[in-house]
Design a protein around this motif. Sequence first.
Motif, short mmCIF file in Angstrom:
data_model
loop_
_atom_site.label_atom_id
_atom_site.label_comp_id
_atom_site.label_asym_id
_atom_site.label_seq_id
_atom_site.Cartn_x
_atom_site.Cartn_y
_atom_site.Cartn_z
N LYS A 116 0.83 -1.19 0.00
CA LYS A 116 0.00 0.00 0.00
C LYS A 116 0.88 1.26 0.00
CE LYS A 116 -3.74 2.23 2.56
NZ LYS A 116 -4.58 2.19 3.74
N ALA A 117 1.93 1.26 0.79
CA ALA A 117 2.85 2.41 0.86
C ALA A 117 3.57 2.59 -0.48
CB ALA A 117 3.85 2.22 1.99
N CYS A 118 3.97 1.49 -1.10
CA CYS A 118 4.64 1.56 -2.40
C CYS A 118 3.72 2.15 -3.47
CB CYS A 118 5.12 0.18 -2.85
SG CYS A 118 6.65 -0.32 -2.06
N LYS A 119 2.47 1.71 -3.50
CA LYS A 119 1.52 2.24 -4.47
C LYS A 119 1.29 3.73 -4.24
CE LYS A 119 -1.20 -1.73 -5.85
NZ LYS A 119 -2.53 -2.31 -5.94
N GLN A 120 1.21 4.12 -2.95
CA GLN A 120 1.00 5.53 -2.65
C GLN A 120 2.22 6.36 -3.08
OE1 GLN A 120 0.09 6.33 1.45
NE2 GLN A 120 -0.15 8.53 1.10
N ARG A 121 3.43 5.85 -2.82
CA ARG A 121 4.64 6.57 -3.20
C ARG A 121 4.76 6.64 -4.73
NH1 ARG A 121 7.50 10.71 -2.93
NH2 ARG A 121 9.67 10.44 -3.47
N ALA A 122 4.39 5.59 -5.43
CA ALA A 122 4.43 5.60 -6.89
C ALA A 122 3.47 6.65 -7.44
CB ALA A 122 4.08 4.21 -7.44
#
Length: 168
Positions: free
Chosen positions: A8-14
């Motif tokens: 979830k954090a990776c998708k948000q950062r992307a």
Amino acid sequence: AHRKQHKKACKQRAAELKDEQLYSQGLERPEGDFCSICTLPIPIPTEDHAGIRACCMKMICNGCDLAAEERSMFDCPFCRTPYPGNEANALAMIQTRVEKKDPTAINYLGKKYFFGDLGLQKDMRKAVELWTEAAELGSLDAHYELGHRYYDGDGVEEDKPRGIRHWQ
């Protein structure tokens, strides 16, 4: 559980990176949006706050125009050429710049043909020809005009992909 949080954090950062890339593009204003004398950006809409001079095809803000008048300068504040007294003289000045392959002048003359200004007969075909020439010489405004004409089919056969290419 940790992997789901990480995903979830990776998708948000992307998404944030994509937004940063998207919003970092296109923030600069075109060169023509600045006054040729004071070099300050002209407020939008530029046509309400500045004008193009027929003699030199330079955009001059109303403030510089007023400052020149206050100094009893009634010629063009940029090139010092006397203002044309009538539409015929203005058209002759513009055509002189067109003969010198000035993309701003060619685009400007295209608009005059499109709207039928300066005593010219409204001629969509001629306007599109002039805008095409100006676009080939690097005029962004001419690309903008061509984009609208092709996208809407205004004066030319409708060709939405071609219109979009001009806007890109």
